[in-house]
Design an enzyme around this catalytic site. Structure first.
Site, PDB file in Angstrom:
ATOM      1  N   HIS A  52       0.841  -1.188   0.000  1.00 28.57           N
ATOM      2  CA  HIS A  52       0.000   0.000   0.000  1.00 28.57           C
ATOM      3  C   HIS A  52       0.882   1.246   0.000  1.00 28.57           C
ATOM      4  CE1 HIS A  52      -3.738  -2.217   1.824  1.00 28.57           C
ATOM      5  NE2 HIS A  52      -3.304  -2.741   0.700  1.00 28.57           N
ATOM      6  N   GLU A  54       1.400   3.672   2.151  1.00 25.57           N
ATOM      7  CA  GLU A  54       2.199   3.947   3.344  1.00 25.57           C
ATOM      8  C   GLU A  54       3.480   3.122   3.351  1.00 25.57           C
ATOM      9  OE1 GLU A  54      -2.185   3.996   4.762  1.00 25.57           O
ATOM     10  OE2 GLU A  54      -0.985   3.176   3.107  1.00 25.57           O
ATOM     11  N   CYS A  86      -1.231  -1.511   7.494  1.00 22.70           N
ATOM     12  CA  CYS A  86      -0.329  -0.361   7.351  1.00 22.70           C
ATOM     13  C   CYS A  86      -0.040   0.270   8.709  1.00 22.70           C
ATOM     14  CB  CYS A  86      -0.937   0.670   6.404  1.00 22.70           C
ATOM     15  SG  CYS A  86      -0.900   0.137   4.670  1.00 22.70           S
ATOM     16  N   ARG A 232     -10.572  12.851 -16.239  1.00 19.27           N
ATOM     17  CA  ARG A 232     -10.172  11.596 -16.891  1.00 19.27           C
ATOM     18  C   ARG A 232      -9.106  10.879 -16.068  1.00 19.27           C
ATOM     19  NH1 ARG A 232      -9.423  12.921 -23.373  1.00 19.27           N
ATOM     20  NH2 ARG A 232     -11.621  13.370 -23.855  1.00 19.27           N
ATOM     21  N   ASP A 248     -16.154  12.533 -33.574  1.00 22.50           N
ATOM     22  CA  ASP A 248     -14.965  13.197 -33.022  1.00 22.50           C
ATOM     23  C   ASP A 248     -13.684  12.393 -33.166  1.00 22.50           C
ATOM     24  OD1 ASP A 248     -16.912  14.910 -32.231  1.00 22.50           O
ATOM     25  OD2 ASP A 248     -16.470  14.828 -30.100  1.00 22.50           O
ATOM     26  N   ARG A 255      -3.825  14.249 -21.372  1.00 24.73           N
ATOM     27  CA  ARG A 255      -2.741  14.980 -22.027  1.00 24.73           C
ATOM     28  C   ARG A 255      -2.326  16.253 -21.290  1.00 24.73           C
ATOM     29  NH1 ARG A 255      -6.362  13.759 -25.914  1.00 24.73           N
ATOM     30  NH2 ARG A 255      -7.096  15.903 -26.225  1.00 24.73           N
TER      31      ARG A 255
END
Length: 428
Positions: A52, A54, A86, A232, A248, A255
């Site tokens: 994880h 941590e 953790c 996104r 499209d 980006r």
């Protein structure tokens, strides 16, 4: 002159973005270890069964973790699963202070970690207080970062204190937004569906030619576009309908901000993709990411697709969400065209009507088709003026109007970036 601030929790959040798509179905978490004002370790959650955030940050810090502070976006786990707790790693590393921003809704963790850490003699801060305490002064005149005053109001003007608190609260808000989908996934065991749309001042979201082919128009400016790419990056997957794909040919990647590319999803509906479309459209031809196709009809040219088995749009949509939930996806970002938006809003209105008639029925059919709508409205009149000019010239036939929103939606947030105004809606 006001002091400039850095926020260690913000640095941890930046780490968390790179865990999206890697850690699922586990939450995407980031952590940083700070010793004497210096970041000595960074980490983010790895794939299931691996370390994880941590533990990764503590490994990165090594012996410098002893006596240090750790800043984590999510409450550290305190139970044995595929990996040890953790909290155990934090205690054994000799951490002195723990700051976590968001409480884990998972009942095996929720509220338990703090008691374990405090019993071990560790100072714990959580929530908005942890984010405010995570603020530090920028070092003046290029001095060593060890000269920074960490977590102290002493020496700050009243204006600086207010700025420091405001910075911390803003970071807390960002973390809460980041984990909104994870919280929903834990509670409902389902993927959180977030719609993003943009409309012109006159309510248009696109245009069509004389043959009915949908064509794209640029509505929002760079500020809103960067925001869109951050969403996104925060999503496990991004979905467009077949109409948007054909009009499209979007890349659907990240980006303008740092983060991982989401899984690409195509809602085919009743459109059968041709061999040419499969070869030439970016979503299918990308070698670095997989594209999932959900279709109501057979797709002989698509190597792999999920064949939806129901008659109604709503039932097929829920079947897709069931599949994404089983894949451990927390957030699905949907960038709908006019047709898909109309279907989603139509069925949302129907669901509201059904709920009003039978408040006591908590069935799958009563679940909303989406959970959040981010609607951008441009105040730039040149977008509509350009549409009018193209129509007059015969280059396009008409503008595509954004469908009417369902009644009863709740507007909870708003923001302005340049000429673009964002309103955030939730189902009523």
């Amino acid at each position: 002159m006001s002091t400039e601030f850095t926020n260690y929790m913000q640095l941890a959040l930046q780490q968390a973005f790179f865990a999206i798509g890697v850690s699922r179905p586990n939450p995407a978490v980031g952590a940083v270890v700070v010793n004497d004002g210096i970041v000595v370790g960074k980490g983010r959650t790895q794939s299931p069964g691996n370390a994880h955030a941590e533990v990764m940050a503590l490994r990165d810090a090594g012996e410098l973790a002893r006596g240090a502070s750790i800043f984590v976006t999510l409450e550290p786990c305190c139970h044995y699963g595929r990996t040890p707790p953790c909290t155990k790693a934090i205690i054994e590393a000799g951490i002195k202070k723990v700051y976590f921003a968001h409480s884990d809704p998972n009942p095996v963790v929720h509220g338990k970690s703090r008691a374990i850490l405090e019993e071990a003699g560790i100072e714990v801060h959580e929530g908005v207080d942890a984010c405010i305490e995570a603020c530090v002064d920028e070092c003046p005149n290029g001095e060593s970062s060890t000269e920074c005053r960490v977590f102290e109001f002493r020496g700050l003007s009243l204006e600086d204190r207010a700025l420091r608190e405001g910075e911390g609260r803003e970071v807390f808000r960002e973390v809460e937004r980041f984990f909104e989908a994870y919280d929903y996934f834990v509670r409902a065991k389902r993927t959180f569906v977030e719609l993003k749309s943009a409309v012109s001042q006159d309510g248009f979201m696109g245009c069509a030619d004389a043959y009915g082919m949908h064509l794209p128009i640029a509505i929002t400016k760079p500020g809103a576009n960067c925001w869109n790419h951050e969403l996104r990056a925060m999503s496990d997957a991004v979905l467009v309908g077949a109409g948007t794909l054909l009009a499209d040919n979007p890349s659907l990647n990240v980006r303008y901000v740092e983060g991982n590319n989401p899984v690409k999803i195509i809602w085919a509906g009743h459109h059968e993709f041709t061999a040419y479309e499969i070869t030439h459209f970016v979503a299918f031809s990308s070698k670095n990411s997989k594209t999932l196709v959900y279709s109501c009809v057979a797709q002989p040219h698509v190597p792999e697709f999920v064949h939806l088995s129901h008659e109604s749009f709503a039932d097929n949509w829920r079947e897709m969400i069931d599949d994404l939930s089983a894949r451990g996806m927390h957030r699905l970002m949907v960038e709908p065209g006019a047709g898909l938006a109309c279907e989603l809003f139509k069925d949302e209105a129907g669901a509201q009507s059904q709920n009003a008639q039978s408040q006591n029925e908590l069935s799958q059919d009563a679940q909303p088709l989406w959970n959040r709508l981010d609607l951008w409205r441009s105040t730039d009149t040149t977008v509509d003026e350009k549409l009018d000019q193209l129509i007059e010239k015969g280059a396009i036939k008409k503008g595509l109007e954004y469908p009417e929103l369902p009644a009863g939606l709740i507007a909870k947030e708003s923001a302005v970036i340049g000429p673009d105004v964002l309103t955030v809606y939730y189902p009523g």
